[in-house]
Write an enzyme that holds these catalytic residues in place. Structure first.
Site, short mmCIF file in Angstrom:
data_model
loop_
_atom_site.label_atom_id
_atom_site.label_comp_id
_atom_site.label_asym_id
_atom_site.label_seq_id
_atom_site.Cartn_x
_atom_site.Cartn_y
_atom_site.Cartn_z
N GLU A 103 4.24 -68.62 2.50
CA GLU A 103 3.74 -67.75 1.42
C GLU A 103 4.73 -66.67 1.00
O GLU A 103 4.69 -65.54 1.49
CB GLU A 103 2.40 -67.11 1.83
N LYS A 154 2.36 -71.58 -0.57
CA LYS A 154 1.34 -70.69 -1.14
C LYS A 154 2.05 -69.62 -1.97
O LYS A 154 2.42 -68.58 -1.45
CB LYS A 154 0.51 -70.05 -0.02
#
Ligand code: 13P
Length: 341
Positions: free
Chosen positions: A184, A226
């Site tokens: 992420e 992500k």
């Protein structure tokens, strides 16, 4: 031999693909104890272990249609060991619902010394042991977030390089213990920059991240990304349409994310619930090359109205659960480009 053994490759790939199966996405409920404490305060509840447990129980005991649109949940450490009122471990509740449990393994950020007010994410030192423990508990993936700020002179080379290295080390350690890394890099919404700047920064960050993942021999088919969507900064007066956001987002991803990655699950990052759904829908509708599944991994955009309706009261639990299912269904449709207001 710069690859995990075949058996591990298969396991990681299978898990990653199951998480991003079309029409499903991830429910992120990995707020730290401090983070959920702020939410509990808004509904007049104290930040106790039991109140945190009761809120998560509300989510995990929602009707099992939830799993038609939620393939996986991201947990915070404490939640892995908690049980519902009747003594059923949360991990069991999730498994029964065919929802894959995963775990936030980063230990949040600290200042990056002599940078332009930027940060680095901690938690690498004991990560292998922690991943091994979570794997034993039944977790199948791990998530790690590195926020990146856009400012006049940021992100700096220092911060971009650090983010890439830290994410690559985490992804490699996570795979070594049999957990799929959800990588992420979060280019934040804060600021008055326009969408062109956001797109360029996202491209630069993604290129650095995938170079570092390659340097660390990360098996891409067994990972997920992500990322942020590419949008104008929250304070930018020039607002773009969902279609423009979709084009900018898919363009940046095409330039930076290898096609070997099975799926991309966006964070909501401060977008409203409706915005996050509409933008995901536009991303899935736009006529461009898309070699990965594009879905959601929302925290706030799946829970904001659940918190409002629950308001910390037992009598509202059922209604709040219905709302959660409604949000999940809307985003499940958006993940297929079939959402209509
Ligand atoms: P938001 O969707 O609220 O940004 O949260 C997702 C998440 O897991 C952030 O790390």
């Amino acid at each position: 031999f710069s690859y995990p053994d075949t058996k591990l490759q298969e396991e990681l790939k299978k898990t990653a693909e199951a998480i991003v199966v079309p029409g499903k996405g991830i429910l992120a409920v990995d707020e730290s104890n401090e983070g959920i404490g702020k939410l509990l305060a808004t509904v007049g509840l104290e930040n106790t272990e039991n109140n945190r447990r009761k809120y998560r129980q509300l989510l995990f005991t929602a009707h099992d249609v939830l799993s038609e649109n939620i393939s996986a949940v991201i947990l915070f450490d404490e939640t892995v060991y908690q049980k519902s009122d009747d003594g059923t471990p949360f991990m069991e509740l999730l498994k029964k619902r065919n929802i894959i449990p995963g775990i936030k393994v980063d230990k949040d950020v600290v200042p990056l010394y002599l940078s332009e007010d930027e940060v680095t994410t901690q938690g690498l030192d004991d990560l292998a042991q922690r991943c091994a423990t979570y794997k034993k508990q039944g977790c199948r993936f791990a998530k790690w977030r590195c926020p990146i700020k856009i400012g006049e002179h940021t992100p700096s080379v220092q911060a971009i390089h650090d983010t890439a290295q830290v994410l690559a080390r985490y992804a490699s350690i996570s795979q070594s213990q049999g957990l799929v890394p959800i990588v992420e890099p979060d280019v934040l919404l804060d600021g008055n920059h326009d969408i062109v700047r956001a797109q360029k920064v996202t491209e630069v960050v993604l290129a650095a991240v995938y170079k570092a993942l390659n340097d660390h021999h990360v098996f891409l088919e067994g990972t997920l990304l992500k990322p942020n969507m590419v949008t104008p900064g929250q304070a930018c007066p020039n607002r773009n349409t969902p279609e423009e956001i979709a084009v900018a987002t898919v363009t940046a991803l095409l330039r930076g994310v290898p096609a070997a990655v099975p799926g991309i699950a966006f964070l909501s990052g401060g977008q409203s619930e409706e915005e996050a759904t509409i933008n995901l829908n536009a991303i899935n509708k736009v006529q461009m090359k898309k070699p990965w599944t594009l879905t959601f991994s929302y925290g706030r955009a799946l829970q904001a109205s659940v918190w409002k309706i629950w308001a910390g009261k037992d009598v509202n639990v059922k209604k709040a659960q219905v709302e959660l299912i409604k949000r999940a269904e809307a985003n499940g449709l958006a993940a297929l480009g079939k959402y209509e207001k």
